[in-house]
Design an enzyme around this catalytic site. Structure first.
Site, PDB file in Angstrom:
ATOM      1  N   LYS A  53      -0.472   6.014   2.581  1.00  0.00           N
ATOM      2  CA  LYS A  53      -1.490   5.159   3.190  1.00  0.00           C
ATOM      3  C   LYS A  53      -2.249   5.914   4.275  1.00  0.00           C
ATOM      4  O   LYS A  53      -3.470   5.803   4.387  1.00  0.00           O
ATOM      5  CB  LYS A  53      -0.827   3.881   3.755  1.00  0.00           C
ATOM      6  CG  LYS A  53      -0.346   2.935   2.655  1.00  0.00           C
ATOM      7  CD  LYS A  53       0.580   1.826   3.133  1.00  0.00           C
ATOM      8  CE  LYS A  53       1.099   1.034   1.927  1.00  0.00           C
ATOM      9  NZ  LYS A  53       2.028  -0.056   2.269  1.00  0.00           N
ATOM     10  N   GLN A  97       5.270  -2.230   7.158  1.00  0.00           N
ATOM     11  CA  GLN A  97       5.817  -1.881   5.849  1.00  0.00           C
ATOM     12  C   GLN A  97       7.091  -2.688   5.588  1.00  0.00           C
ATOM     13  O   GLN A  97       7.975  -2.762   6.448  1.00  0.00           O
ATOM     14  CB  GLN A  97       6.102  -0.369   5.787  1.00  0.00           C
ATOM     15  CG  GLN A  97       6.563   0.131   4.431  1.00  0.00           C
ATOM     16  CD  GLN A  97       5.497   0.014   3.351  1.00  0.00           C
ATOM     17  OE1 GLN A  97       4.307   0.062   3.608  1.00  0.00           O
ATOM     18  NE2 GLN A  97       5.925  -0.165   2.116  1.00  0.00           N
ATOM     19  N   ASP A 120      -2.830  -6.662   4.795  1.00  0.00           N
ATOM     20  CA  ASP A 120      -1.963  -6.868   3.635  1.00  0.00           C
ATOM     21  C   ASP A 120      -2.247  -8.209   2.949  1.00  0.00           C
ATOM     22  O   ASP A 120      -1.861  -8.419   1.800  1.00  0.00           O
ATOM     23  CB  ASP A 120      -0.484  -6.891   4.072  1.00  0.00           C
ATOM     24  CG  ASP A 120       0.243  -5.585   3.785  1.00  0.00           C
ATOM     25  OD1 ASP A 120      -0.134  -4.903   2.811  1.00  0.00           O
ATOM     26  OD2 ASP A 120       1.195  -5.279   4.519  1.00  0.00           O
TER      27      ASP A 120
HETATM   28  N1  GUN Z   1       6.294  -2.977   0.481  1.00  0.00           N
HETATM   29  C1  GUN Z   1       6.021  -2.895  -0.835  1.00  0.00           C
HETATM   30  N2  GUN Z   1       4.722  -3.176  -1.050  1.00  0.00           N
HETATM   31  C2  GUN Z   1       4.183  -3.437   0.152  1.00  0.00           C
HETATM   32  C3  GUN Z   1       2.878  -3.781   0.584  1.00  0.00           C
HETATM   33  O1  GUN Z   1       1.930  -3.943  -0.188  1.00  0.00           O
HETATM   34  N3  GUN Z   1       2.719  -3.951   1.918  1.00  0.00           N
HETATM   35  C4  GUN Z   1       3.722  -3.809   2.788  1.00  0.00           C
HETATM   36  N4  GUN Z   1       3.479  -4.020   4.078  1.00  0.00           N
HETATM   37  N5  GUN Z   1       4.950  -3.506   2.441  1.00  0.00           N
HETATM   38  C5  GUN Z   1       5.166  -3.314   1.119  1.00  0.00           C
END
Ligand code: GUN
Length: 283
Positions: A53, A97, A120
């Protein structure tokens, strides 16, 4: 006829090129889009996603930071950090996350993030806005899937979409977005009976279970569009999806690969949401 591959990597590169220009325009107005990513603990997969990211943000000129916190952090300490990010005018997007350590209530964390910074799209306010079809931050993986379908001019209206999996992050919201696009949606999950009878009816089959190569051509109607959300690391360290690609491509009309499928699109839509958050600050 063999299925056409929807290459998420290529599509994400195209979208990132467009975003680069938008970031430049924002920077001219002295707005530097900024994403704060919070990583708790030492999970290797989470670390790898978070690094991806950050790398992608930099590619398009979005400033980003990874805030690394110990596995032992208390919920109160984490909530305080989020509140500081909420108050920080320089921060446009906040992403915590998942998963989080068990002493932390995930829902408390998600509900503390300012909905205007919730890139998100996990905050209940934003989920509600999505459900009622209002402008909002759409969850990144479902949004990326819609973009992939649109990139191939695959019509969704009136189609039977079957979703395997009902997670809050993927299964539930992708069904909602497909419904918003006028599909007829069926959800299958661990308690569903006769799954194969249902998936065999799907015009669009979205697989988000987390079991390597479990869906083969026996589950798929001739000509169906197959979207594989799985990211499974198998013994030799390679990545594979939930769909048995070689088998499924014999019957599907379109299919997404793993890697270079849905994964890159998830990150790209996160950048898109961060840019949207930054633009809204200018207005
Ligand atoms: N863990 C797995 N996929 C995601 C996501 O799209 N966002 C976040 N914050 N954590 C994740």
């Amino acid at each position: 006829m063999e299925a056409k591959v929807i290459n998420g990597k290529e599509l994400s590169m195209e979208l990132k090129e467009e975003m680069k220009q938008e970031v430049k325009d924002l920077r001219k107005k002295n707005v530097i889009p900024h994403l704060s990513v919070v990583l708790v603990g030492n999970d290797a997969a989470s670390r790898s996603y978070v690094n991806g990211k950050k790398r992608a943000s930099e590619e398009v000129g979005i400033s980003s930071e990874i805030i690394e916190l110990p596995e032992s952090i208390s919920e109160k300490e984490l909530l305080d950090i989020i509140q500081k990010l909420n108050q920080n005018e320089q921060v446009h997007g906040i992403l915590v996350q998942l998963p989080l350590p068990k002493q932390i209530n995930v829902q408390h964390i998600i509900e503390t993030i300012d909905p205007r910074k919730d890139v998100d799209g996990f905050h209940p306010v934003n989920i509600g806005r999505m459900m009622t079809g209002q402008d909002t931050f759409l969850p990144c993986t479902p949004y990326g899937i819609i973009k992939m379908l649109q990139s191939k001019n695959i019509s969704i209206e009136g189609k039977h979409a079957v979703i395997l999996g009902r997670s809050n992050i993927v299964g539930k919201p992708v069904g909602q977005l497909l419904l918003n696009e006028h599909a007829t949606v069926t959800y299958c999950h661990s308690r569903t009976k006769n799954v194969k009878d249902i998936t065999k009816q799907a015009d669009i089959l979205v697989v988000a279970i987390g079991s390597p190569n479990i869906i083969s051509k026996e589950y798929i109607k001739e000509g169906a569009v197959v979207i594989d959300v799985g990211i499974n690391r198998i013994e030799d360290g390679k990545l594979t999806g939930d769909v048995d690609f070689d088998s499924a491509k014999e019957v599907a009309s379109y299919i997404t690969p793993v890697p270079r499928g849905v994964g890159p699109m998830t990150i790209t839509m996160l950048l898109y949401n961060t840019l949207k958050a930054a633009k809204e600050r200018v207005l």
